[in-house]
Write a protein that holds these residues in place. Structure first.
Motif, PDB file in Angstrom:
ATOM      1  N   ILE A 118       0.827  -1.221   0.000  1.00 29.11           N
ATOM      2  CA  ILE A 118       0.000   0.000   0.000  1.00 29.11           C
ATOM      3  C   ILE A 118       0.857   1.265   0.000  1.00 29.11           C
ATOM      4  O   ILE A 118       0.354   2.361   0.268  1.00 29.11           O
ATOM      5  N   GLY A 119       2.136   1.111  -0.264  1.00 28.21           N
ATOM      6  CA  GLY A 119       3.004   2.265  -0.423  1.00 28.21           C
ATOM      7  C   GLY A 119       3.383   2.987   0.850  1.00 28.21           C
ATOM      8  O   GLY A 119       3.642   4.199   0.816  1.00 28.21           O
ATOM      9  N   LEU A 120       3.460   2.277   1.966  1.00 24.64           N
ATOM     10  CA  LEU A 120       3.793   2.917   3.234  1.00 24.64           C
ATOM     11  C   LEU A 120       5.222   2.643   3.698  1.00 24.64           C
ATOM     12  O   LEU A 120       5.628   3.112   4.752  1.00 24.64           O
ATOM     13  N   THR A 121       5.979   1.848   2.925  1.00 22.15           N
ATOM     14  CA  THR A 121       7.386   1.681   3.267  1.00 22.15           C
ATOM     15  C   THR A 121       8.153   2.946   2.894  1.00 22.15           C
ATOM     16  O   THR A 121       7.789   3.650   1.959  1.00 22.15           O
ATOM     17  N   ASN A 122       9.215   3.209   3.637  1.00 23.64           N
ATOM     18  CA  ASN A 122      10.011   4.420   3.434  1.00 23.64           C
ATOM     19  C   ASN A 122       9.143   5.671   3.462  1.00 23.64           C
ATOM     20  O   ASN A 122       9.282   6.583   2.654  1.00 23.64           O
ATOM     21  N   SER A 123       8.224   5.690   4.436  1.00 23.62           N
ATOM     22  CA  SER A 123       7.343   6.860   4.573  1.00 23.62           C
ATOM     23  C   SER A 123       7.209   7.230   6.043  1.00 23.62           C
ATOM     24  O   SER A 123       7.312   6.379   6.942  1.00 23.62           O
ATOM     25  N   PHE A 124       6.978   8.490   6.274  1.00 29.02           N
ATOM     26  CA  PHE A 124       6.776   9.000   7.630  1.00 29.02           C
ATOM     27  C   PHE A 124       5.533   8.375   8.254  1.00 29.02           C
ATOM     28  O   PHE A 124       5.540   7.953   9.416  1.00 29.02           O
ATOM     29  N   ALA A 125       4.455   8.300   7.470  1.00 28.91           N
ATOM     30  CA  ALA A 125       3.202   7.720   7.970  1.00 28.91           C
ATOM     31  C   ALA A 125       3.382   6.255   8.359  1.00 28.91           C
ATOM     32  O   ALA A 125       2.827   5.793   9.369  1.00 28.91           O
ATOM     33  N   GLY A 126       4.160   5.517   7.580  1.00 29.47           N
ATOM     34  CA  GLY A 126       4.397   4.110   7.889  1.00 29.47           C
ATOM     35  C   GLY A 126       5.103   3.933   9.216  1.00 29.47           C
ATOM     36  O   GLY A 126       4.754   3.042  10.009  1.00 29.47           O
ATOM     37  N   LEU A 127       6.106   4.782   9.468  1.00 26.51           N
ATOM     38  CA  LEU A 127       6.817   4.698  10.739  1.00 26.51           C
ATOM     39  C   LEU A 127       5.914   5.059  11.909  1.00 26.51           C
ATOM     40  O   LEU A 127       5.953   4.426  12.965  1.00 26.51           O
ATOM     41  N   VAL A 128       5.080   6.075  11.729  1.00 25.98           N
ATOM     42  CA  VAL A 128       4.145   6.461  12.789  1.00 25.98           C
ATOM     43  C   VAL A 128       3.191   5.317  13.118  1.00 25.98           C
ATOM     44  O   VAL A 128       2.949   4.996  14.291  1.00 25.98           O
ATOM     45  N   LEU A 129       2.649   4.687  12.083  1.00 27.71           N
ATOM     46  CA  LEU A 129       1.726   3.568  12.292  1.00 27.71           C
ATOM     47  C   LEU A 129       2.426   2.399  12.977  1.00 27.71           C
ATOM     48  O   LEU A 129       1.863   1.774  13.891  1.00 27.71           O
ATOM     49  N   ALA A 130       3.642   2.086  12.549  1.00 29.27           N
ATOM     50  CA  ALA A 130       4.383   0.978  13.149  1.00 29.27           C
ATOM     51  C   ALA A 130       4.684   1.249  14.622  1.00 29.27           C
ATOM     52  O   ALA A 130       4.482   0.378  15.476  1.00 29.27           O
ATOM     53  N   HIS A 131       5.150   2.443  14.938  1.00 29.02           N
ATOM     54  CA  HIS A 131       5.465   2.787  16.317  1.00 29.02           C
ATOM     55  C   HIS A 131       4.205   2.837  17.180  1.00 29.02           C
ATOM     56  O   HIS A 131       4.228   2.472  18.359  1.00 29.02           O
ATOM     57  N   THR A 132       3.109   3.302  16.585  1.00 28.31           N
ATOM     58  CA  THR A 132       1.843   3.329  17.304  1.00 28.31           C
ATOM     59  C   THR A 132       1.400   1.916  17.668  1.00 28.31           C
ATOM     60  O   THR A 132       0.958   1.651  18.801  1.00 28.31           O
ATOM     61  N   LEU A 133       1.518   1.012  16.714  1.00 24.17           N
ATOM     62  CA  LEU A 133       1.147  -0.378  16.950  1.00 24.17           C
ATOM     63  C   LEU A 133       1.922  -0.973  18.115  1.00 24.17           C
ATOM     64  O   LEU A 133       1.360  -1.671  18.963  1.00 24.17           O
ATOM     65  N   LEU A 134       3.217  -0.677  18.178  1.00 22.79           N
ATOM     66  CA  LEU A 134       4.052  -1.228  19.235  1.00 22.79           C
ATOM     67  C   LEU A 134       3.796  -0.559  20.589  1.00 22.79           C
ATOM     68  O   LEU A 134       4.060  -1.155  21.637  1.00 22.79           O
ATOM     69  N   ALA A 135       3.277   0.669  20.572  1.00 25.33           N
ATOM     70  CA  ALA A 135       3.050   1.398  21.819  1.00 25.33           C
ATOM     71  C   ALA A 135       1.668   1.138  22.413  1.00 25.33           C
ATOM     72  O   ALA A 135       1.475   1.297  23.625  1.00 25.33           O
ATOM     73  N   ILE A 136       0.708   0.746  21.597  1.00 21.68           N
ATOM     74  CA  ILE A 136      -0.665   0.553  22.073  1.00 21.68           C
ATOM     75  C   ILE A 136      -0.758  -0.416  23.259  1.00 21.68           C
ATOM     76  O   ILE A 136      -1.480  -0.138  24.227  1.00 21.68           O
ATOM     77  N   PRO A 137      -0.076  -1.565  23.234  1.00 18.75           N
ATOM     78  CA  PRO A 137      -0.185  -2.474  24.386  1.00 18.75           C
ATOM     79  C   PRO A 137       0.237  -1.842  25.701  1.00 18.75           C
ATOM     80  O   PRO A 137      -0.346  -2.149  26.753  1.00 18.75           O
ATOM     81  N   MET A 138       1.255  -0.966  25.685  1.00 15.92           N
ATOM     82  CA  MET A 138       1.686  -0.279  26.902  1.00 15.92           C
ATOM     83  C   MET A 138       0.551   0.564  27.467  1.00 15.92           C
ATOM     84  O   MET A 138       0.295   0.565  28.674  1.00 15.92           O
TER      85      MET A 138
END
Length: 255
Positions: A118-138
């Motif tokens: 979906i074109g989210l690699t090498n993108s600012f939005a992709g990094l935000v989504l990835a980091h958000t996913l990892l932070a949600i459980p906390m």
């Protein structure tokens, strides 16, 4: 005895990281102890290099955005777990905490497989989504614990006086769990700030965070500038926990 044990454990955990800090002031081009002379030239080199500065700035911006989004989503999920009864509640809880138990490398591979389509690699939005996913459980775990200690009668009393359920939540429940909310934001911030494993799979030349710049330098040319970057990360991380403790202590005095 227990207090001494806690301090020993903290020393074992923290001291190896703190050893890096003096190396950022070395006058040599390599790491060694003892340090012959303390200088600031590596800090100057850090701020003169746009790659380091951009990486630090990008890490901070992504961490703030991811912390906000993760706190909203995690809090809503925790409220749903506390207030609603629905089928698959146990499965829902398992999914919410799964990023904490699944190896980050597997998550990184899954994110790359999905984001590349979906074109989210090498993108600012992709990094935000990835980091958000990892932070949600906390956030989910912290807010679930905080909401579990709230007296439901307070919310019912607010609604009996004319408040809506949403109004009661924001006016009564949320102020009560303020320490948990602050902890959630700060934990999410630190989780994003230090994240490197999943980011390796979805970042690119234009979206490198500070930990990724450090990773590349470790694999190419290593000099004490890396110690400077590590020092900034250590200061930001420890500073976050100090802020949390200050807020917690002030909240306890108020209540």
């Amino acid at each position: 005895m227990l207090t001494l044990l806690v301090f020993v454990l903290l020393a074992v955990i923290i001291l190896p990281a703190l050893i890096v800090i003096p190396q950022s002031f070395t006058s040599l081009n390599y790491f060694t102890y003892p340090i012959p002379e303390f200088v600031m030239k590596w800090y100057d080199k850090f701020w003169e290099n746009s790659e380091w500065v951009v990486g630090l700035t990008r890490s901070l911006v992504i961490a703030v955005i991811a912390a906000v989004i993760a706190t909203v989503i995690g809090t809503l999920a925790a409220v749903a777990m506390q207030k609603l009864n629905f089928r698959g509640k146990g499965l829902f809880m398992g999914l919410m905490i799964s990023p904490m138990v699944i190896p980050v490398v597997i998550i990184g591979v899954a994110l790359y497989s999905t984001f590349s389509k979906i074109g989210l690699t090498n993108s600012f939005a992709g990094l935000v989504l990835a980091h958000t996913l990892l932070a949600i459980p906390m956030v989910f775990v912290t807010m679930s614990s905080g909401l579990g200690g709230v007296n439901s009668n307070l919310e019912l009393a607010a609604m009996s006086m004319g408040s809506t359920p949403i109004g009661a939540f924001f006016k009564v429940v949320l102020p009560t769990v303020k320490p948990s909310l602050v902890s959630s934001i700060l934990f999410s911030f630190v989780t994003s700030l230090d994240e490197v494993a999943a980011s390796l799979f979805i970042s690119g030349a234009d979206t490198k965070t500070l930990p990724l710049v450090m990773w590349e330098r470790l694999n190419t040319y290593m000099d004490p500038t890396i110690a400077v970057a590590a020092t900034y990360l250590i200061i930001l991380t420890l500073g976050t926990y100090i802020v949390k403790e200050i807020i917690d202590s002030r909240t306890k005095k108020i209540y």
